[in-house]
Design a protein around this motif. Structure first.
Motif, PDB file in Angstrom:
ATOM      1  N   THR A 185       0.841  -1.192   0.000  1.00 26.75           N
ATOM      2  CA  THR A 185       0.000   0.000   0.000  1.00 26.75           C
ATOM      3  C   THR A 185       0.881   1.249   0.000  1.00 26.75           C
ATOM      4  OG1 THR A 185      -0.029   0.197   2.399  1.00 26.75           O
ATOM      5  CG2 THR A 185      -1.724  -1.203   1.406  1.00 26.75           C
ATOM      6  N   GLU A 186       0.251   2.394  -0.199  1.00 23.54           N
ATOM      7  CA  GLU A 186       1.023   3.641  -0.166  1.00 23.54           C
ATOM      8  C   GLU A 186       1.650   3.846   1.214  1.00 23.54           C
ATOM      9  OE1 GLU A 186      -2.531   5.136  -2.127  1.00 23.54           O
ATOM     10  OE2 GLU A 186      -1.302   6.810  -2.837  1.00 23.54           O
ATOM     11  N   VAL A 187       0.912   3.464   2.255  1.00 21.09           N
ATOM     12  CA  VAL A 187       1.446   3.643   3.604  1.00 21.09           C
ATOM     13  C   VAL A 187       2.694   2.775   3.803  1.00 21.09           C
ATOM     14  CG1 VAL A 187       0.977   3.387   6.077  1.00 21.09           C
ATOM     15  CG2 VAL A 187      -0.802   4.278   4.572  1.00 21.09           C
ATOM     16  N   PHE A 190       5.353  10.724   1.154  1.00 20.23           N
ATOM     17  CA  PHE A 190       5.374   9.815   0.006  1.00 20.23           C
ATOM     18  C   PHE A 190       4.110   9.932  -0.829  1.00 20.23           C
ATOM     19  CE2 PHE A 190       3.902   5.852  -1.909  1.00 20.23           C
ATOM     20  CZ  PHE A 190       4.933   5.608  -2.803  1.00 20.23           C
ATOM     21  N   PHE A 191       4.295   9.983  -2.144  1.00 21.15           N
ATOM     22  CA  PHE A 191       3.178   9.730  -3.055  1.00 21.15           C
ATOM     23  C   PHE A 191       3.744   9.025  -4.275  1.00 21.15           C
ATOM     24  CE2 PHE A 191       4.104  13.021  -6.209  1.00 21.15           C
ATOM     25  CZ  PHE A 191       4.964  13.842  -5.493  1.00 21.15           C
ATOM     26  N   ARG A 220      -7.873  15.518 -13.079  1.00 24.29           N
ATOM     27  CA  ARG A 220      -8.534  15.714 -11.779  1.00 24.29           C
ATOM     28  C   ARG A 220      -8.346  17.135 -11.275  1.00 24.29           C
ATOM     29  NH1 ARG A 220      -8.294  10.801  -7.335  1.00 24.29           N
ATOM     30  NH2 ARG A 220      -9.859  12.048  -6.256  1.00 24.29           N
ATOM     31  N   ASP A 253     -11.239  19.734 -10.521  1.00 21.89           N
ATOM     32  CA  ASP A 253     -11.383  20.360  -9.196  1.00 21.89           C
ATOM     33  C   ASP A 253     -11.519  21.876  -9.328  1.00 21.89           C
ATOM     34  OD1 ASP A 253     -11.400  18.056  -7.741  1.00 21.89           O
ATOM     35  OD2 ASP A 253      -9.404  18.288  -6.858  1.00 21.89           O
ATOM     36  N   MET A 268     -14.911  22.664 -10.633  1.00 24.12           N
ATOM     37  CA  MET A 268     -15.938  22.509  -9.599  1.00 24.12           C
ATOM     38  C   MET A 268     -15.928  23.678  -8.626  1.00 24.12           C
ATOM     39  SD  MET A 268     -15.734  18.392  -8.988  1.00 24.12           S
ATOM     40  CE  MET A 268     -16.362  18.411  -7.365  1.00 24.12           C
ATOM     41  N   LYS A 269     -14.732  24.191  -8.402  1.00 26.69           N
ATOM     42  CA  LYS A 269     -14.604  25.320  -7.492  1.00 26.69           C
ATOM     43  C   LYS A 269     -15.292  26.547  -8.101  1.00 26.69           C
ATOM     44  CE  LYS A 269     -10.863  27.128  -4.609  1.00 26.69           C
ATOM     45  NZ  LYS A 269      -9.386  27.129  -4.471  1.00 26.69           N
ATOM     46  N   MET A 299     -19.560  15.782 -10.459  1.00 25.52           N
ATOM     47  CA  MET A 299     -19.240  14.821  -9.392  1.00 25.52           C
ATOM     48  C   MET A 299     -19.096  13.411  -9.974  1.00 25.52           C
ATOM     49  SD  MET A 299     -18.653  16.063  -6.428  1.00 25.52           S
ATOM     50  CE  MET A 299     -19.046  15.033  -5.013  1.00 25.52           C
ATOM     51  N   ARG A 304     -15.828  13.249 -11.577  1.00 21.59           N
ATOM     52  CA  ARG A 304     -14.800  13.168 -10.540  1.00 21.59           C
ATOM     53  C   ARG A 304     -14.640  11.725 -10.064  1.00 21.59           C
ATOM     54  NH1 ARG A 304     -13.427  12.410  -5.699  1.00 21.59           N
ATOM     55  NH2 ARG A 304     -15.455  11.442  -5.428  1.00 21.59           N
ATOM     56  N   THR A 305     -15.788  11.061  -9.828  1.00 21.79           N
ATOM     57  CA  THR A 305     -15.749   9.676  -9.355  1.00 21.79           C
ATOM     58  C   THR A 305     -15.071   8.773 -10.394  1.00 21.79           C
ATOM     59  OG1 THR A 305     -17.826  10.086  -8.195  1.00 21.79           O
ATOM     60  CG2 THR A 305     -17.175   7.782  -8.478  1.00 21.79           C
ATOM     61  N   ALA A 354     -11.377   9.445 -10.302  1.00 19.92           N
ATOM     62  CA  ALA A 354     -10.778   8.899  -9.071  1.00 19.92           C
ATOM     63  C   ALA A 354     -10.558   7.395  -9.222  1.00 19.92           C
ATOM     64  CB  ALA A 354     -11.677   9.194  -7.867  1.00 19.92           C
ATOM     65  N   GLU A 401      -7.635   6.815 -11.556  1.00 19.99           N
ATOM     66  CA  GLU A 401      -6.347   7.064 -10.888  1.00 19.99           C
ATOM     67  C   GLU A 401      -6.000   5.912  -9.948  1.00 19.99           C
ATOM     68  OE1 GLU A 401      -5.794  10.776  -8.725  1.00 19.99           O
ATOM     69  OE2 GLU A 401      -3.977   9.981  -7.798  1.00 19.99           O
ATOM     70  N   ARG A 451     -11.399  19.025  -0.320  1.00 22.16           N
ATOM     71  CA  ARG A 451     -10.701  19.444  -1.540  1.00 22.16           C
ATOM     72  C   ARG A 451      -9.203  19.266  -1.377  1.00 22.16           C
ATOM     73  NH1 ARG A 451     -14.194  22.135  -4.811  1.00 22.16           N
ATOM     74  NH2 ARG A 451     -16.083  22.898  -3.779  1.00 22.16           N
ATOM     75  N   GLU A 491      -5.534   3.524   9.167  1.00 24.01           N
ATOM     76  CA  GLU A 491      -4.986   3.002   7.914  1.00 24.01           C
ATOM     77  C   GLU A 491      -6.029   2.236   7.094  1.00 24.01           C
ATOM     78  OE1 GLU A 491      -1.350   0.880   8.469  1.00 24.01           O
ATOM     79  OE2 GLU A 491      -1.134   0.460   6.323  1.00 24.01           O
ATOM     80  N   ASP A 533     -11.642   8.251  -1.695  1.00 24.89           N
ATOM     81  CA  ASP A 533     -11.143   8.329  -3.067  1.00 24.89           C
ATOM     82  C   ASP A 533     -10.400   9.630  -3.367  1.00 24.89           C
ATOM     83  OD1 ASP A 533     -13.194  10.126  -3.321  1.00 24.89           O
ATOM     84  OD2 ASP A 533     -14.260   9.054  -4.906  1.00 24.89           O
ATOM     85  N   MET A 577      -3.697  11.197  -2.729  1.00 25.49           N
ATOM     86  CA  MET A 577      -3.065  11.689  -1.506  1.00 25.49           C
ATOM     87  C   MET A 577      -1.562  11.527  -1.455  1.00 25.49           C
ATOM     88  SD  MET A 577      -4.396   8.625   0.896  1.00 25.49           S
ATOM     89  CE  MET A 577      -4.159   6.918   0.417  1.00 25.49           C
ATOM     90  N   GLU A 578      -1.006  12.339  -0.564  1.00 22.36           N
ATOM     91  CA  GLU A 578       0.401  12.254  -0.220  1.00 22.36           C
ATOM     92  C   GLU A 578       0.442  11.826   1.245  1.00 22.36           C
ATOM     93  OE1 GLU A 578       2.204  16.099  -0.397  1.00 22.36           O
ATOM     94  OE2 GLU A 578       4.221  15.351   0.040  1.00 22.36           O
ATOM     95  N   ILE A 579       1.199  10.761   1.549  1.00 22.00           N
ATOM     96  CA  ILE A 579       1.275  10.308   2.940  1.00 22.00           C
ATOM     97  C   ILE A 579       2.270  11.204   3.672  1.00 22.00           C
ATOM     98  CG2 ILE A 579       1.692   8.328   4.465  1.00 22.00           C
ATOM     99  CD1 ILE A 579      -0.192   7.338   2.449  1.00 22.00           C
ATOM    100  N   SER A 598      -9.557  16.419  -4.849  1.00 28.79           N
ATOM    101  CA  SER A 598     -10.744  16.352  -4.004  1.00 28.79           C
ATOM    102  C   SER A 598     -11.288  14.932  -3.926  1.00 28.79           C
ATOM    103  CB  SER A 598     -11.821  17.283  -4.558  1.00 28.79           C
ATOM    104  OG  SER A 598     -12.303  16.749  -5.780  1.00 28.79           O
TER     105      SER A 598
END
Lengths: 475, 328
Positions: free
Chosen positions: A91-93, A144-145, A161, A165, A168-169, A178, A181-182, A185, A188, B67, B76, B83, B86-88, B109
């Motif tokens: 995972t990213e974590v 990290f990303f 995205r 965004d 949408m703003k 929306m 966006r889904t 998402a 991605e 956003r 976690e 969705d 993100m950056e951890i 967002s």
């Protein structure tokens, strides 16, 4: 080797609990202490040299050691993530944790190299190529990303995205936007997972090196903990010789601590052992058990690569350390205390029979039976060990007629040199606990035929037990 | 609508009295108002012990929308429910049944699901970390449960969300809403060195005779302030009330409102027999929101509900604005 409850009772657990380690790797090593076994003598010596080198650094290079400790502190346990590398996509974590570890290695490695400690079996190396995989932009930031660089598809969906965004703003979040966006998402997320799978595939090549570094960080951390503890308590590195077994001025910090709370201090214990049986005699409450446990503690510490709490220590490499005391029998159920003791003794005899060199300690062996047979059992044990050239045995007893069988005979002085009348007046003022003030806990070599002191009667007199009874005592 | 009521509030907790109280609507509305003003928001939640299965089996989409730029602290396992991209930023080491609390920055967002720590010290650590990562304001998602009042003392101010799902009776819901509003508005009192301390029992346990002896001594000494450490429960109240009139000149002090796990009638009785209640760490109730729609089908009349809550608050001497969630 001793079981956990024995390690606790001799004060070994106290020592491991007072080890200050910085990392979860060091923590794991401290929790499950390693006793070096036959064939690992070289490794034990290497550990001793590592602890010595770090001790020198603690003394002479405080800023270096402090810097090293600061770098070790943020290290987290990532072994599960590393292990998982060969099984699944992280995972990213998890990738974040690996990146943090790699960043930390970049700092620890040069710091450690710069200290020129020459540690053996400890090799912390930076892995910049692995870091480049996780951080292809070379930002080396602590976050990290999954980088855009790893996939043009990812970069483009993210751009979409961002644009959405912003729209949408400006325009508000309509259902249509929306929904878009889904969709983005999800796209991605899918590409992110694919890129991570690829990344993990490439990181897999570093799996062994990551684990080896984690291992080295743990060893370094543990050895540094041992070094700092040794410095704090003035412990010495034991000399591991072939056959000499000489421990001078041993202490036991666990017992010393509890004595200090009562305003008393620990009387250092010196013992020389010979192959065969060495006998310790002495008064009840006189500290025989403390002496035995202090020996047990320091022998175990020596075999685990610690400095020992003594002024000077020399001992052979021990295959086993066994202690038969009240603590052990308590752990055994189903048999009377005497039966339990004999079964335990039997298993010690079997365990140590084939060992090249063992330390066996018997504390008040056969105390649970009558003095006549008890003394006979202890004498038999002394004879048995005298016939075994592979065993250093220590027998603490208050039975008569055993000491003469010992290769050496030590005695706890107890109340021998105390004046009964002054004890008595002190006890009537301060209660029976004050008896300890008069005890001489020192252990002295005495002649083989010296009888155990007759302290029981002295103690009874000192405690002021009814004269109707004491007048009838005939020894 | 609510934005003016939270000006100057650095940490705000939004506390729901029940599920479907409209807390998420309130949070989303506040988040979007703050983000529209360019604020960097931090979001965290306080733990929900024993609700793990609820949260895990909850297949509904997470409903809090943030956003790019928002910083979120969550467990976690819940990260993958959302969705955002993100950056951890940090793995905090704070454990929850749903994994360690991780801090991330939204880079696009999206929806997030927030689960937090259940120990106050951990909650405080997370809040402080969010500020350290540059948040202008932190929102805490909280809930009242049998075991917790949602720790309002962690925040500078709170918003209490009440709704028809709380109880079929609108009168009962309005009354209890006012009760919680009173707890969250208890005056902050200073601790004087002469103030006597008494450690209330740990959660769910009865007083032992030692504690009762200690309490008797404290009360007979005629203390003007009695500090109750730990959770103040109905059995604490019962033990105190046994001293009846002796307590007439005593102010009871709890550490903070979250320690008061009392049924409303126990609280009332304690107020009647003592000089009053105070807390060492007070908080401010900024607003109450009401949701007349019940998840269980028994909806209230929109106007009646709002009016009943307003008058219950007035009767309790509280001047706190009430909003329908739809207008939040």
């Amino acid at each position: 080797m001793l079981d956990n409850s024995q390690l606790n009772s001799i004060g070994f657990r106290w020592v491991t609990e007072h080890l200050e380690v910085m990392t979860p790797y060091g923590e794991a090593l401290a929790r499950r202490p390693r006793f070096y076994v036959r064939g690992e003598e070289g490794e034990l010596l290497a550990e001793q040299r590592n602890v010595e080198a770090l001790r020198r650094a603690v003394r002479e290079d405080t800023p270096g050691v402090n810097a090293l400790m600061r770098l070790l502190m943020p290290v987290k346990d990532i072994r599960r993530s590393i292990d998982s590398l060969s099984l699944r996509t992280l995972t990213e974590v998890e990738l974040f944790e690996i990146k943090r570890f790699l960043l930390q290695l970049e700092l620890i490695a040069p710091q450690l190299d710069g200290m020129r400690l020459g540690l053996e079996g400890v090799s912390v190396t930076a892995l910049p190529a692995a870091l480049d995989l996780i951080d292809p932009d070379g930002m080396r930031s602590p976050s990290f990303f999954v980088s855009d660089r790893l996939s043009p598809v990812l970069a483009s969906v993210r751009r979409e995205r961002r644009l959405l965004d912003e729209r949408m703003k400006r325009e508000g979040a309509s259902d249509e936007l929306m929904a878009e966006r889904t969709r983005l998402a999800a796209a991605e997320d899918e590409e992110n997972a694919r890129v991570r799978t690829e990344l993990c595939g490439r990181l897999r090549a570093y799996r062994e090196r990551l684990l080896q570094n984690a291992d080295s960080v743990g060893r370094l951390d543990l050895a540094l903990g041992k070094a700092r503890l040794a410095e704090k308590y003035g412990a010495v590195t034991p000399k591991l010789s072939g056959s000499e077994f000489r421990m001078r001025g041993m202490t036991n910090p666990k017992f010393a601590e509890s004595l200090e709370e009562k305003g008393r201090s620990f009387v250092p214990v010196s013992l020389e052992l010979k192959r065969g049986a060495v006998v310790i005699t002495g008064a009840n409450m006189g500290g025989k058990s403390i002496a035995i446990k202090t020996l047990a503690l320091n022998a175990c510490l020596a075999m685990s690569g610690f400095a020992v709490f003594a002024e000077e220590a020399e001992l052979p490499f021990l295959d086993g350390v066994s202690l038969l005391s009240e603590d052990r029998e308590d752990a055994m159920s189903g048999l009377s205390s005497f039966g339990g003791e004999m079964k335990a003794f039997d298993s010690i005899l079997r365990e140590t029979e084939t060992e090249l060199c063992s330390l066996v300690m018997l504390d008040e062996f056969a105390r649970g039976t009558n003095p006549h047979e008890g003394a006979a059992l202890v004498r038999a044990a002394a004879k048995l060990f005298n016939a075994r050239v592979n065993t250093f045995a220590v027998i603490a007893t208050h039975f008569d007629g055993v000491a003469s069988l010992g290769r050496l005979h030590y005695q706890v002085a107890g109340l021998r040199n105390a004046d009964v009348r002054s004890i008595r007046s002190r006890i009537s003022a301060g209660g029976p606990d004050t008896l300890a003030e008069f005890m001489d806990y020192g252990l002295y070599p005495v002649a083989p035929d010296e009888d155990p002191p007759r302290d029981a009667v002295t103690i009874i007199h000192a405690l002021g037990v009814s004269s109707e009874f004491t007048e009838l005592i005939d020894v | 609508m609510l934005y003016p009521y939270i000006s100057g509030v650095r940490t705000l907790s939004v506390i729901g009295m029940c599920k479907n109280a409209g807390k998420t609507t309130v949070l989303n509305s506040l988040i979007s108002e703050c983000e529209a003003r360019g604020e960097i928001l931090g979001l965290t939640s306080i733990g929900r012990d024993g609700e793990r299965s609820d949260l895990v089996t909850n297949t509904k989409k997470p409903e809090i929308f943030v956003r790019a730029g928002a910083i979120v602290a969550t467990a976690e396992d819940l990260l993958r429910e959302g969705d955002i991209s993100m950056e951890i930023l940090d793995s905090t080491g704070v454990p929850t049944p749903m994994g360690e609390i991780i801090i991330v920055r939204a880079t696009a967002s999206g929806f997030v699901q927030i689960g937090g720590a259940s120990i106050t010290a951990h909650q405080r650590l997370i809040r402080d970390k969010l500020f350290a990562f540059g948040c202008d304001r932190v929102f805490i998602d909280g809930a009242i449960s049998r075991k917790s009042l949602g720790n309002p003392s962690l925040a500078d101010a709170s918003i209490l969300s009440s709704g028809a799902s709380y109880d079929p009776s609108v009168a009962r819901t309005a009354e209890d809403t006012a009760y919680y509003a009173r707890l969250f508005s208890l005056p902050q009192v200073g601790m004087e060195p002469t103030c006597l301390r008494f450690t209330a029992e740990s959660e769910g346990e009865r007083f032992g005779s030692d504690e009762l002896d200690g309490l008797a001594k404290v009360i007979r000494s005629g203390a003007s302030k009695l500090m109750l450490r730990g959770a103040v429960t109905d059995s604490t109240a019962k033990a105190l009330l046994a001293y009846g009139k002796l307590l007439g000149n005593t102010t009871l002090i709890a550490e903070d409102a979250s320690r008061l796990l009392l049924k409303p009638d126990s609280f009332e009785k304690l107020l009647r027999f003592t000089k009053g209640f105070g807390v060492l760490k007070g908080t401010r109730l900024a607003a109450v929101t009401v949701n007349p729609f019940s998840a269980y089908g028994l909806h209230y009349d929109k106007n009646e509900f709002k009016e009943r809550v307003e008058s219950a608050l007035q009767a309790a001497g509280l001047d706190i604005p009430v909003f329908d969630v739809k207008d939040a």
